[in-house]
Design an enzyme around this catalytic site. Structure first.
Site, PDB file in Angstrom:
ATOM      1  N   ASP A 274      -2.084 111.549  16.108  1.00  0.00           N
ATOM      2  CA  ASP A 274      -2.036 111.446  14.988  1.00  0.00           C
ATOM      3  C   ASP A 274      -1.125 111.217  14.090  1.00  0.00           C
ATOM      4  O   ASP A 274      -0.486 110.108  14.548  1.00  0.00           O
ATOM      5  CB  ASP A 274      -1.071 113.351  14.690  1.00  0.00           C
ATOM      6  CG  ASP A 274      -1.040 113.544  13.468  1.00  0.00           C
ATOM      7  OD1 ASP A 274      -2.048 113.615  12.532  1.00  0.00           O
ATOM      8  OD2 ASP A 274      -0.424 115.132  12.365  1.00  0.00           O
TER       9      ASP A 274
ATOM     10  N   ASN B 281      -3.126 108.359  12.063  1.00  0.00           N
ATOM     11  CA  ASN B 281      -3.403 106.919  11.432  1.00  0.00           C
ATOM     12  C   ASN B 281      -3.596 107.027   9.539  1.00  0.00           C
ATOM     13  O   ASN B 281      -3.198 105.725   8.990  1.00  0.00           O
ATOM     14  CB  ASN B 281      -4.842 107.808  12.252  1.00  0.00           C
ATOM     15  CG  ASN B 281      -5.580 107.292  13.521  1.00  0.00           C
ATOM     16  OD1 ASN B 281      -4.231 106.571  13.974  1.00  0.00           O
ATOM     17  ND2 ASN B 281      -6.365 107.921  13.596  1.00  0.00           N
TER      18      ASN B 281
ATOM     19  N   THR C 265     -12.653 121.048  15.049  1.00  0.00           N
ATOM     20  CA  THR C 265     -13.540 121.414  14.470  1.00  0.00           C
ATOM     21  C   THR C 265     -13.283 121.696  12.961  1.00  0.00           C
ATOM     22  O   THR C 265     -13.933 121.591  12.244  1.00  0.00           O
ATOM     23  CB  THR C 265     -13.903 122.603  14.708  1.00  0.00           C
ATOM     24  OG1 THR C 265     -12.682 123.863  14.981  1.00  0.00           O
ATOM     25  CG2 THR C 265     -14.566 123.132  16.832  1.00  0.00           C
ATOM     26  N   GLU C 266     -11.739 122.300  12.691  1.00  0.00           N
ATOM     27  CA  GLU C 266     -10.893 121.361  11.627  1.00  0.00           C
ATOM     28  C   GLU C 266     -11.659 120.269  10.260  1.00  0.00           C
ATOM     29  O   GLU C 266     -11.320 120.735   9.228  1.00  0.00           O
ATOM     30  CB  GLU C 266     -10.147 121.941  11.676  1.00  0.00           C
ATOM     31  CG  GLU C 266      -9.711 122.930  11.801  1.00  0.00           C
ATOM     32  CD  GLU C 266      -9.544 123.737  13.550  1.00  0.00           C
ATOM     33  OE1 GLU C 266      -9.570 122.985  14.348  1.00  0.00           O
ATOM     34  OE2 GLU C 266      -9.940 124.733  13.326  1.00  0.00           O
ATOM     35  N   ASN C 267     -11.874 118.867  11.592  1.00  0.00           N
ATOM     36  CA  ASN C 267     -11.834 118.054  10.854  1.00  0.00           C
ATOM     37  C   ASN C 267     -13.324 118.298   9.998  1.00  0.00           C
ATOM     38  O   ASN C 267     -13.074 116.644   9.159  1.00  0.00           O
ATOM     39  CB  ASN C 267     -11.462 117.000  11.481  1.00  0.00           C
ATOM     40  CG  ASN C 267     -10.426 116.789  12.282  1.00  0.00           C
ATOM     41  OD1 ASN C 267     -10.552 116.315  13.337  1.00  0.00           O
ATOM     42  ND2 ASN C 267      -9.134 116.293  11.221  1.00  0.00           N
ATOM     43  N   TRP C 268     -14.103 118.855  10.115  1.00  0.00           N
ATOM     44  CA  TRP C 268     -15.112 118.604   9.638  1.00  0.00           C
ATOM     45  C   TRP C 268     -14.914 118.793   7.477  1.00  0.00           C
ATOM     46  O   TRP C 268     -15.661 118.533   7.076  1.00  0.00           O
ATOM     47  CB  TRP C 268     -16.353 119.574   9.946  1.00  0.00           C
ATOM     48  CG  TRP C 268     -17.062 119.639  10.487  1.00  0.00           C
ATOM     49  CD1 TRP C 268     -17.040 119.734  11.985  1.00  0.00           C
ATOM     50  CD2 TRP C 268     -17.852 118.595  11.099  1.00  0.00           C
ATOM     51  NE1 TRP C 268     -17.568 119.574  13.056  1.00  0.00           N
ATOM     52  CE2 TRP C 268     -17.906 118.348  12.266  1.00  0.00           C
ATOM     53  CE3 TRP C 268     -18.786 117.637  10.344  1.00  0.00           C
ATOM     54  CZ2 TRP C 268     -18.945 118.023  13.266  1.00  0.00           C
ATOM     55  CZ3 TRP C 268     -18.756 116.140  11.338  1.00  0.00           C
ATOM     56  CH2 TRP C 268     -19.638 116.652  13.007  1.00  0.00           C
TER      57      TRP C 268
ATOM     58  N   LEU D  50       0.253 122.436  17.802  1.00  0.00           N
ATOM     59  CA  LEU D  50      -1.355 122.252  18.994  1.00  0.00           C
ATOM     60  C   LEU D  50      -1.789 121.966  18.199  1.00  0.00           C
ATOM     61  O   LEU D  50      -2.422 121.573  19.098  1.00  0.00           O
ATOM     62  CB  LEU D  50      -1.708 123.543  19.641  1.00  0.00           C
ATOM     63  CG  LEU D  50      -0.194 124.002  20.781  1.00  0.00           C
ATOM     64  CD1 LEU D  50      -0.447 124.936  21.477  1.00  0.00           C
ATOM     65  CD2 LEU D  50      -0.030 122.341  22.185  1.00  0.00           C
TER      66      LEU D  50
HETATM   67  C1  FPP Z   1      -5.803 111.752  12.869  1.00  0.00           C
HETATM   68  O1  FPP Z   1      -4.730 111.209  11.982  1.00  0.00           O
HETATM   69  C2  FPP Z   1      -6.473 111.472  13.850  1.00  0.00           C
HETATM   70  C3  FPP Z   1      -8.115 111.190  14.115  1.00  0.00           C
HETATM   71  C4  FPP Z   1      -7.881 112.560  13.586  1.00  0.00           C
HETATM   72  C5  FPP Z   1      -9.091 110.658  14.431  1.00  0.00           C
HETATM   73  C6  FPP Z   1      -8.761 109.832  16.191  1.00  0.00           C
HETATM   74  C7  FPP Z   1      -9.867 108.733  16.324  1.00  0.00           C
HETATM   75  C8  FPP Z   1      -9.282 108.200  16.877  1.00  0.00           C
HETATM   76  C9  FPP Z   1      -7.925 106.826  17.034  1.00  0.00           C
HETATM   77  C10 FPP Z   1     -10.554 107.293  17.269  1.00  0.00           C
HETATM   78  C11 FPP Z   1     -11.232 107.885  18.677  1.00  0.00           C
HETATM   79  C12 FPP Z   1     -11.934 106.497  19.341  1.00  0.00           C
HETATM   80  C13 FPP Z   1     -12.657 107.691  20.297  1.00  0.00           C
HETATM   81  C14 FPP Z   1     -14.725 106.125  20.783  1.00  0.00           C
HETATM   82  C15 FPP Z   1     -12.324 108.355  21.374  1.00  0.00           C
HETATM   83  P1  FPP Z   1      -5.202 111.543  11.107  1.00  0.00           P
HETATM   84  O2  FPP Z   1      -5.816 111.136   9.982  1.00  0.00           O
HETATM   85  O3  FPP Z   1      -4.452 112.990  11.068  1.00  0.00           O
HETATM   86  O4  FPP Z   1      -3.756 110.667  10.003  1.00  0.00           O
HETATM   87  P2  FPP Z   1      -2.745 111.574   9.192  1.00  0.00           P
HETATM   88  O5  FPP Z   1      -1.797 112.866   9.684  1.00  0.00           O
HETATM   89  O6  FPP Z   1      -1.770 110.461   8.676  1.00  0.00           O
HETATM   90  O7  FPP Z   1      -3.416 111.924   7.821  1.00  0.00           O
END
Ligand code: FPP
EC number: 2.5.1.-
Length: 249
Positions: A29, A31, A75-78, A204
């Site tokens: 989490d 990114n 499943t919620e990320n869509w 979780l």
């Molecule tokens: C959550 O951070 C992260 C994700 C939903 C994507 C994670 C995916 C990767 C790191 C790529 C992995 C690649 C492979 C091939 C397995 P967020 O976007 O929710 O961050 P935020 O809470 O700061 O907005």
């Protein structure tokens, strides 16, 4: 006579090799926030997150942690903006295609868990190829949860079991935890001992609801793209300091 401690490829000396977790799960989490703080588009955070995941996988191999599961897409990320979802799907596909050779060289066995049937067909093909090509590898077990939802996993297991009962193949009294587990996406994969979540949230988020029942949970404020070997070291130290009782005293 002095007994030499086991040293496994740079395993920090304050970690006990014999008490490492057999399986670590990670919720990657933070990114988006990592990118935002740098004035970058959110997708740059995901891009960087791949490097973090690669290094963690290598670190597990170096230090002797035999299994890693990463939550890549729920499943919620869509519900995220379409361009971000599309970027993630393309990123998964690109990374799989790019890394397959190295996974073979490094003896990684990759598996995907989740409702994979609704992913873009070209991604499904890469997933199938990577799982097939690496299925006999005996090094680290790497599981990627993609379009994964813990509740959905439990519901689809119930549906499959109910169908067997309806067909007269199974007696309801015979349903036990072992039969239930055989219908989860994670069939045959040991439960994680340690869950690491980055970016400080204490949730979780529908991840491995059944499998994490007795996992130790470690939450760090560090955002996923900044998670590194020293952070992993701290998580493993915290894990080794916990007393795991599994409901007993
Ligand atoms: C959550 O951070 C992260 C994700 C939903 C994507 C994670 C995916 C990767 C790191 C790529 C992995 C690649 C492979 C091939 C397995 P967020 O976007 O929710 O961050 P935020 O809470 O700061 O907005």
């Amino acid at each position: 006579m002095t007994v030499k401690p086991i040293v496994l490829n740079d395993l920090p000396t304050d970690l006990d090799y014999l008490r490492l977790p057999n399986h670590v799960a990670v919720i990657m989490d933070g990114n988006g926030r990592w990118a935002k703080r740098r004035g970058l588009p959110r997708i740059m955070g995901h891009q960087r997150g791949v490097d973090t995941l690669k290094d963690l996988l290598r670190c597990c191999k170096d230090w002797g942690v035999p299994a890693l599961t990463a939550y890549a897409f729920s499943t919620e990320n869509w519900g995220r903006p379409l361009d971000e979802v599309e970027f993630l799907m393309t990123l998964f596909e690109r990374v799989l295609r790019r890394e397959l050779r190295e996974m073979m060289e490094e003896n990684v066995r990759i598996r995907f868990v989740g409702n994979l049937a609704v992913l873009p067909p070209s991604l499904q093909e890469e997933i199938a190829r990577s799982m097939q090509d690496t299925q006999n590898n005996t090094g680290i077990d790497f599981t990627v949860a993609t379009n994964y939802g813990g509740r959905q996993e439990i519901v689809q297991a119930c549906q499959a079991i109910a169908t067997q009962v309806q067909q007269g193949l199974l007696n309801p009294q015979d349903i036990d935890e072992s039969i239930f587990e055989d219908h989860l996406y994670t069939k045959g994969i040991a439960h994680p001992d340690l869950l690491i979540r980055t970016s400080g949230e204490m949730r979780l988020s529908n991840f491995l609801l059944w499998q994490l029942a007795y996992a130790e949970i470690y939450v760090t404020q560090t955002l996923w793209p900044d998670f590194n070997r020293e952070e992993f070291h701290q998580a493993l130290l915290a894990y080794q300091q916990r007393e795991r009782r599994f409901g007993k005293i």
